[in-house]
Design a protein around this motif. Structure first.
Motif, PDB file in Angstrom:
ATOM      1  N   ILE A 161      65.917 105.403  70.018  1.00 25.97           N
ATOM      2  CA  ILE A 161      65.871 104.652  68.749  1.00 25.97           C
ATOM      3  C   ILE A 161      64.536 103.924  68.608  1.00 25.97           C
ATOM      4  N   ALA A 162      64.021 103.401  69.707  1.00 34.19           N
ATOM      5  CA  ALA A 162      62.708 102.729  69.668  1.00 34.19           C
ATOM      6  C   ALA A 162      61.633 103.709  69.218  1.00 34.19           C
ATOM      7  N   PHE A 163      61.708 104.959  69.734  1.00 34.53           N
ATOM      8  CA  PHE A 163      60.702 105.959  69.385  1.00 34.53           C
ATOM      9  C   PHE A 163      60.910 106.480  67.961  1.00 34.53           C
ATOM     10  N   HIS A 164      62.127 106.394  67.486  1.00 37.43           N
ATOM     11  CA  HIS A 164      62.406 106.771  66.098  1.00 37.43           C
ATOM     12  C   HIS A 164      61.591 105.872  65.160  1.00 37.43           C
ATOM     13  N   PHE A 165      61.605 104.572  65.442  1.00 37.90           N
ATOM     14  CA  PHE A 165      60.864 103.640  64.591  1.00 37.90           C
ATOM     15  C   PHE A 165      59.358 103.734  64.831  1.00 37.90           C
ATOM     16  N   ALA A 166      58.977 104.080  66.057  1.00 43.52           N
ATOM     17  CA  ALA A 166      57.532 104.269  66.333  1.00 43.52           C
ATOM     18  C   ALA A 166      57.026 105.494  65.576  1.00 43.52           C
ATOM     19  N   GLY A 167      57.875 106.523  65.511  1.00 46.91           N
ATOM     20  CA  GLY A 167      57.506 107.739  64.768  1.00 46.91           C
ATOM     21  C   GLY A 167      57.350 107.447  63.287  1.00 46.91           C
ATOM     22  N   ALA A 216      71.893  94.580  70.226  1.00 46.22           N
ATOM     23  CA  ALA A 216      72.192  94.771  71.658  1.00 46.22           C
ATOM     24  C   ALA A 216      71.361  95.908  72.230  1.00 46.22           C
ATOM     25  N   VAL A 217      71.221  96.986  71.469  1.00 43.88           N
ATOM     26  CA  VAL A 217      70.458  98.143  71.960  1.00 43.88           C
ATOM     27  C   VAL A 217      68.972  97.804  72.063  1.00 43.88           C
ATOM     28  N   ALA A 218      68.455  97.075  71.074  1.00 45.78           N
ATOM     29  CA  ALA A 218      67.033  96.692  71.111  1.00 45.78           C
ATOM     30  C   ALA A 218      66.765  95.714  72.256  1.00 45.78           C
ATOM     31  N   LEU A 219      67.675  94.786  72.472  1.00 49.02           N
ATOM     32  CA  LEU A 219      67.508  93.831  73.571  1.00 49.02           C
ATOM     33  C   LEU A 219      67.560  94.563  74.908  1.00 49.02           C
ATOM     34  N   LEU A 220      68.402  95.589  74.981  1.00 53.94           N
ATOM     35  CA  LEU A 220      68.472  96.368  76.215  1.00 53.94           C
ATOM     36  C   LEU A 220      67.137  97.066  76.452  1.00 53.94           C
ATOM     37  N   TYR A 221      66.546  97.639  75.374  1.00 55.64           N
ATOM     38  CA  TYR A 221      65.265  98.340  75.547  1.00 55.64           C
ATOM     39  C   TYR A 221      64.213  97.396  76.139  1.00 55.64           C
ATOM     40  N   ALA A 222      64.147  96.191  75.611  1.00 58.40           N
ATOM     41  CA  ALA A 222      63.107  95.239  76.057  1.00 58.40           C
ATOM     42  C   ALA A 222      63.406  94.709  77.454  1.00 58.40           C
ATOM     43  N   ASN A 223      64.630  94.281  77.681  1.00 54.37           N
ATOM     44  CA  ASN A 223      64.961  93.723  79.005  1.00 54.37           C
ATOM     45  C   ASN A 223      64.860  94.788  80.095  1.00 54.37           C
ATOM     46  N   TYR A 224      65.263  96.003  79.756  1.00 54.82           N
ATOM     47  CA  TYR A 224      65.162  97.113  80.733  1.00 54.82           C
ATOM     48  C   TYR A 224      63.687  97.367  81.060  1.00 54.82           C
TER      49      TYR A 224
END
Ligand SMILES: CCCCCCCCC/C=C/C(=O)SCCNC(=O)CCNC(=O)[C@H](O)C(C)(C)COP(=O)(O)OP(=O)(O)OC[C@H]1O[C@@H](n2cnc3c(N)ncnc32)[C@H](O)[C@@H]1OP(=O)(O)O
Ligand SMILES: Cc1cc2nc3c(=O)[nH]c(=O)nc-3n(C[C@H](O)[C@H](O)[C@H](O)COP(=O)(O)OP(=O)(O)OC[C@H]3O[C@@H](n4cnc5c(N)ncnc54)[C@H](O)[C@@H]3O)c2cc1C
Length: 649
Positions: A334-340, A545-553
């Motif tokens: 999902i992070a790369f979806h928005f980067a794209g 929750a998913v975005a926070l997981l991306y950053a904390n991970y």
């Protein structure tokens, strides 16, 4: 439908359809995509069930059959090759078809670098498939170092022709897609020589095969380079040119003129087609990782194995280690979806400036696209493998669907710019901006403010639920890397090393710096994108929750960097880890629903493990029975086995 997936879907706390439309851009976009897919998937030519039971030649032939079907479909529905619809169709086939390079590089190079007159002549032929071209730049001896390419195009003033020649074996064109057997034309990257002087790389249109019988023309030695990791449908080829003469008009001259040479305002404009593919690859990384995550999550919800509590065999998705492997892959997709999306916006903006004759932004576009291409392809390649391994033995079967993604996607670390080289190119731009912060673009505006040794104001797990504090963490990590590397470069040159040698000596630190910068950019863009999007509160809760997981991970994965920067301490890293476990628990209930929102058709995934109905075991058995070895109960090679069984040791 398998009961576990039914139960998983019933537990979801958000509306899947809302997330499908959000990821597609709108409900209309979703509808259009599904309509296009239905045209493809209902066509038996696009079948793949026996993909791993046919030969390379049959695979290539199938590729041409699919190309024919796709072209007929586009003609019937009036879909242009440069349209969004075609891009959707392409990704839906998820097969690099033999004419792929014609559409994504041959035509765009003519469109981007041809004069109006050249476009009028060549584009109708190419768009109507009267000619099929590829992008022939890489040579046996050089793929990265373009200024080192050896193919020559020497201008013969007397005949107003170019003589295109491969002077050495290392100058043979090698790798271009469709070059081996499919294309009859190519855009050839060659060193332009006129009046005895070399003017560097320019693009030349060269006919390779007869339009009558497809036989190679005189002076053309051409063929397929043989089997590879993936891209089996594509005849990547070799090409040797022996003093082939082409008309003066065949040099693409929008930005340069050969006779009485006029150089382009910026010679790198000739590299423009590569930039466009790099931009696409950022979104492709999201699609590939989302597909792999869909397979792994659905399978993990169906696969019951061993026990957490005696007597209870849970779905493996209940194991925290399985969640720790897979949920960050969903978040990254999902992070790369928005980067794209960001990359395409920037690209379209710079393209319109270029068509108005302003080339200044191409350096910035290159700096950003090269870095994100490397970062997203490297990360997604690793992510597909994590998903595959998370599926145990059946993940190793071709029935899983992973190999089809993995074997093609592995190449993305190399094609369109080998990733290390791309990172270093992006770093070149990053350090230029660091040295001249006032000229830094918005994506690097943080370089304008010197790093102040701030402490991360985090005292509890809740503090790591704040986008701003997380973005600051990644910013400070990047700044710490960049500033220490800049210091190292300065010291090296101060003690007498020249800039190029210093750059090479510090290149490992430079690599770390640019990766930290890309990671910061992805986190910031992800969170800012979510902030700008309208969505219901149940969906926002899930997406947060998913975005926070991306950053904390990301902090946990690179804890050393964050500690080294002095911005965080060990206690705070433990808070981050506690937050990750809390987020895994929170996401667990929605995991299947989130991958359902990626909305992949079963005929796209082609996976016995990731089908929507979760009916894994019957699909695996049905697939196994297709094995050629099962055509007879006793295989014809039994005669050898019998001798082994009867032989005396
Ligand atoms: C689903 C799956 C689907 C999958 C779809 C898959 C499709 C597969 C098809 C594959 C096709 C291919 O692989 S096609 C072939 C791809 N090949 C490549 O990508 C080659 C990579 N190499 C290069 O691009 C170049 O050699 C590079 C490394 C940049 C070095 O170039 P040079 O030596 O000419 O330049 P340098 O001397 O290093 O100076 C760099 C300067 O040039 C500028 N510069 C460099 N490149 C630039 C560019 N593209 N646009 C603007 N500016 C550029 C930099 O900003 C610097 O500017 P200043 O700092 O201001 O000087
Ligand atoms: C599937 C596939 C499809 C392709 N399709 C096409 C196509 O259609 N048309 C086309 O023209 N090409 C195509 N290519 C070729 C591709 O673009 C090149 O392979 C790519 O650009 C890398 O160049 P190379 O192979 O010379 O690698 P090299 O550059 O030789 O890389 C070898 C190693 O050297 C390192 N290295 C090289 N330069 C530097 C440096 N300056 N600093 C640090 N390390 C360095 C690299 O990091 C790498 O580890 C394709 C390749 C693949 C795999």
């Amino acid at each position: 439908m398998d009961a576990p997936l039914l139960k998983e879907r019933e537990r979801a706390t958000f509306n899947v359809t809302e997330l499908i439309h959000l990821l597609n851009g709108s409900e209309e976009e979703t509808k259009r995509r599904k309509e296009l897919e239905s045209w493809l998937y209902n066509n038996p030519v696009f079948r793949q069930d026996d993909r791993y039971q046919i030969s390379r030649e049959e695979v290539y032939e199938r590729g041409l059959q699919k190309t024919r079907e796709l072209v007929n479909l586009c003609r019937r529905k009036n879909i242009k090759f440069d349209s969004l619809d075609f891009a959707r169709l392409n990704i839906s086939t998820l097969e690099e078809l033999p004419f792929f390079l014609h559409v994504i590089m041959f035509i765009p190079t003519i469109r981007g670098q041809g004069t109006e007159e050249q476009k009028r002549k060549w584009l109708p032929l190419a768009e109507d498939l009267k000619i099929l071209g590829t992008y022939a730049q890489t040579e046996l001896g050089h793929g990265t170092f373009l200024r080192g390419l050896e193919t020559k195009a020497t201008y013969d003033v007397s005949s107003r022709e170019f003589i295109v020649n491969s002077p050495t074996i290392t100058s043979m064109k090698w790798w271009p897609g469709g070059l081996g057997k499919t294309c009859n034309y190519a855009v050839i990257a060659a060193q332009l020589y006129t009046k005895g002087k070399c003017y560097g790389i320019h693009m030349f249109i060269v006919q390779l095969r007869s339009l009558e019988d497809h036989k190679p023309l005189p002076g053309v030695t051409i063929g397929d380079i043989g089997n590879k990791y993936g891209f089996h449908t594509v005849d990547n080829g070799f090409l040797r040119l022996d003093n082939v003469r082409i008309p003066y008009e065949n040099m693409l001259m929008r930005y340069a003129k050969a006779c009485d040479y006029i150089p382009p305002v910026n010679p790198k404009i000739n590299y423009g087609t590569m930039t466009s593919i790099r931009v696409d690859l950022v979104k492709d990384a999201s699609v590939i990782l989302a597909a792999a995550s869909t397979i792994a999550i659905r399978y993990s919800a169906v696969r019951h194995q061993t026990e957490i509590r005696p007597g209870e065999e849970p779905p493996v998705l209940d194991y925290i280690t399985q969640q720790f492997k897979l949920f960050p892959q969903i978040a990254t997709a999902i992070a790369f979806h928005f980067a794209g999306d960001y990359m395409h916006r920037i690209y379209d903006k710079v393209q319109s400036e270029i068509f108005d004759g302003h080339l200044s932004a191409i350096t910035e576009l290159h700096g950003i696209s090269a870095g994100l291409k490397a970062f997203t392809t490297d990360t997604s390649i690793a992510g597909v493998e994590i998903c595959r391994r998370a599926c145990g033995g059946h993940g190793y079967s071709n029935a899983s669907g992973f190999q089809r993604f993995y074997e093609n996607w592995l190449g993305s670390a190399t094609y369109e710019g080998e990733n290390t080289v791309m990172y270093l190119q992006a770093a070149r731009y990053l350090f230029k901006c660091y040295d001249n912060p006032k000229e830094a673009p918005e994506t690097m505006s943080y370089l304008r403010y010197p790093q102040n040794k701030m402490e991360w104001n985090v005292k509890s797990a809740d503090d790591v639920s704040n986008y701003a504090t997380l973005i600051t963490a990644f910013e400070q990590r990047a700044l710490s890397k960049i500033s220490s590397t800049a210091k190292k470069l300065k010291n090296l040159t101060h003690y007498g090393m020249n800039r190029n040698d210093a750059w090479n000596a510090a290149s490992v630190d430079i690599l770390h710096s640019i990766k930290a910068h890309c990671h910061y950019f992805i986190v910031k863009n992800y969170m800012q994108s979510l902030n700008h999007l309208k969505m219901s509160s149940p969906l926002r809760q899930v997406m947060t929750a998913v975005a926070l997981l991306y950053a904390n991970y990301g902090i946990d994965e690179h804890a050393g960097d964050f500690l080294e920067s002095g911005f965080m301490n060990g206690k705070q890293i433990n808070l981050v880890r506690a937050k990750i476990l809390q987020l895994l628990k929170e996401i667990r209930v929605n995991a299947v629903a989130i991958v359902d929102s990626f909305d992949f058709d079963d005929r796209f995934l082609r996976s016995a493990l990731g089908a929507y109905d979760g009916n894994v075991y019957n699909r695996l058995f049905k697939w196994a029975k297709l094995s050629p070895l099962n055509k007879t109960e006793v295989h014809s090679s039994y005669k050898y086995l019998r001798r082994i069984l009867q032989s005396k040791l």
